[in-house]
Every structure is written in structure tokens, then in C-alpha cells.
Write an enzyme that holds these catalytic residues in place. Structure first.
Site, PDB file in Angstrom:
ATOM      1  N   ASP A  98       0.789  -1.166   0.023  1.00 47.30           N
ATOM      2  CA  ASP A  98       0.049   0.027   0.014  1.00 47.30           C
ATOM      3  C   ASP A  98       0.977   1.308   0.042  1.00 47.30           C
ATOM      4  O   ASP A  98       0.385   2.222  -0.577  1.00 47.30           O
ATOM      5  CB  ASP A  98      -0.977  -0.036   1.290  1.00 47.30           C
ATOM      6  N   ASN A 127      -3.807   9.127   2.333  1.00 40.11           N
ATOM      7  CA  ASN A 127      -4.255   8.066   3.573  1.00 40.11           C
ATOM      8  C   ASN A 127      -4.469   9.300   4.549  1.00 40.11           C
ATOM      9  O   ASN A 127      -5.630   9.396   5.266  1.00 40.11           O
ATOM     10  CB  ASN A 127      -3.171   7.170   3.991  1.00 40.11           C
TER      11      ASN A 127
END
Length: 306
Positions: A67, A136
Site C-alpha cells: 500500500d 491516507n
């Protein structure tokens, strides 16, 4: 599609995966590009270009890693979003869909445009005059042993209070499963448009997560009594030991484009990964974590739930 840009995990061995991509590209007469800094990690057939030109010159990006690598690929293309295909090398991924053995078929489907696009928002941040983006989260974190982060919160220009804590984390919906969740924040559906502010180990001031509209503008300003603050963007240190200034944050829709070949399968995988975050699942769902051969053998062995 004429060219693909490769975004590589900074430390893991990517030789096998890059070789698969290179063989496919040779068969289909496609150009591969990589950052000049990664030239030594790939063969001479892959074209090195300046880091800030990979996304601009490519039709799509291939992220090889987990990720974190995927987030880096999305950030690199934020000014001109390109489809990003994630190839999994990490331990736990919520963004990456493809395993290395699936790559040749996935690349052919990418070429023939047999995929859907999953759009992601980012946080566009002005950090003391410098522009950064985070898919994020962005976090203000205390330096170990130096006291606490002390900041005021203003929304659309109106002050709402202050935080005094180890950190203050501002996250997108996809970032709600990361630092914000570890700090006690809520899980937000990826389909939602929202921003979450979560204090970590709060000592005074606002002590709960705050969920805001994507259209509200956020300002976090350091108070005079704050300790030096580290500013992290998607887990990467952007500014170290800041002692004054402010971070202005806005929500930007459709900033990242993630390639999905099977959205339902991807969603099911993520639901299973979420069991690591203490969410309850049925035994037959947990079976999907097993390799296919073992899954077939245990088809009749897992009893139904009580």
C-alpha cells in the site's frame, strides 16, 4: 496505450515481478519507464526518466509493492491522474489487488481497457506554505521525549477548540483504517466523502474523533506551548521539528485512479483483511483466506455458526 510507468518498492526485491512485466511489454511492443533513481534495479531495456516525469509520460502506472508504494504512485500522478495498477508484494494491502502470477492477464486486460476505475480523494495540504498531498492521512506528531502536540482547530475560519496529545491525525476514508484507526478513530466506508480528525493519546482539549464534511476547510495551528512537531504525510516525514506555523487542509475528490478488474472480489478480500481489525466474520468467509487447494478440502469441515 503506448507506455507504462513502473513505481517500485524502495527496498524489496522486485526482480521477478519486473521481469514478468518486461516480457509482456516486449511481446506487445510497449515502452516501460522507471525513475532514474531506480535504473540500477531494472534491465537496460526499461527507459529511465526524471522522477517527476514518470506519471506525466505514462498512460498508466504499475505499482510494485504494498500500500505504501501504491500511495506513492497515486501521489506522483495527482496533478494529472493516471490509472494505477497495484501488484502485491506487501504483507497487508487494502489498495493493491493483483498477485504476481496474475500479472500477464491483468496487463492484457489493462491494454484492452477491460477494467473499472476506483476513484480516490486526497487531502490537499498547505504546510507552512509548502503544498503536499496525502491519500491516507496527514499527521502532526510529537518528537519523542519533547512534550505534546498542542494545536488549535479551525473549520471554515471558525475556531472550535484545541488538541493536546501525542499526535493529531487527519485522514481520508481509505486512511481511516491506518493511523487514525490505531489512534482510536472510526472506520469510514471508502464510498463516503468525509474527513476524520483523531487525536492520539489526548491529554486535554478535544479528546474524540471529529468527522467533517469534505467541503469544510480545516486549519491546524501550532500553539506557543506546543513541543516541536513532526509532520507526516502518508507515514512519510515531510517536516521535522516544526515549532510554529499552520497546516491548511482541503479535500480533493477524484485525485487518484485505481485499476480494478473484479471490484466484488477485491471488496471480499478487503472484508477478510479487516478481520485483523477485530471485525466479526462468518467461518465460510474466513475460509477464503486459505489457499484454493486447502479451501476445497475444508469445504465441508467448517461447522455452521451457532
Amino acid at each position: 496505450m503506448s507506455g507504462l510507468g513502473l513505481v517500485l518498492h524502495p527496498t524489496r526485491d522486485v526482480t521477478e515481478v519486473v521481469s514478468i512485466i518486461e516480457r509482456w511489454a516486449k511481446r506487445h511492443h510497449k515502452t516501460l519507464m522507471v525513475r532514474e533513481e531506480d535504473q540500477h534495479r531494472v534491465s537496460s531495456c526499461i527507459v529511465p526518466v526524471p522522477a517527476d516525469e514518470v506519471a506525466a509520460r505514462a498512460d498508466a502506472l504499475i505499482s510494485v509493492g504494498g500500500d505504501g508504494t501504491m500511495l506513492g504512485a497515486l501521489r506522483s500522478a495527482v496533478l494529472d491522474p493516471k490509472p494505477v495498477l497495484g501488484v502485491h508484494l506487501g504483507h497487508l494491502g487494502f489498495l493493491v489487488e493483483i498477485e504476481p502470477p496474475e500479472l500477464p492477464d491483468a496487463l492484457s486486460r489493462l491494454l484492452s481497457k477491460e477494467f473499472t476505475i476506483e476513484s480516490h480523494a486526497c487531502l490537499a495540504c498547505d504546510v507552512c506554505g509548502d503544498d503536499v498531498v496525502a491519500f491516507n492521512d496527514i499527521a502532526l506528531v510529537r518528537q519523542p521525549g519533547s512534550g505534546f502536540v498542542s494545536v488549535t482547530l479551525a473549520i471554515d475560519g471558525q475556531q472550535y477548540g484545541y488538541y493536546r496529545s501525542d499526535a493529531v491525525v487527519v485522514s481520508t476514508p481509505i486512511g481511516s483504517t491506518a493511523y487514525s484507526y490505531a489512534a482510536g478513530g472510526p472506520l469510514i466506508s471508502p464510498a463516503a466523502d468525509s474527513v476524520v480528525i483523531t487525536p492520539s493519546a489526548p491529554m486535554a482539549g478535544i479528546s474524540r474523533s471529529v468527522v467533517l464534511s469534505p467541503d469544510e476547510k480545516i486549519r491546524l495551528e501550532l500553539r506557543p506551548d506546543s513541543s516541536p512537531v513532526v509532520v507526516e504525510m502518508d507515514g512519510l516525514v515531510f517536516r521535522d521539528a516544526a515549532t510554529e506555523g499552520a497546516v491548511d487542509i482541503t479535500y480533493r475528490r477524484n485525485a487518484g485512479l485505481v485499476v480494478r478488474f473484479d471490484p466484488l472480489r477485491y471488496q471480499e478480500r478487503n472484508q477478510l483483511k479487516m478481520t485483523l481489525l477485530d471485525l466479526p466474520f462468518l467461518p465460510e468467509q474466513l475460509r477464503e483466506l486459505l489457499p484454493e487447494e486447502l479451501r476445497r478440502r475444508t469445504q465441508q469441515e467448517i461447522p455452521p455458526p451457532c
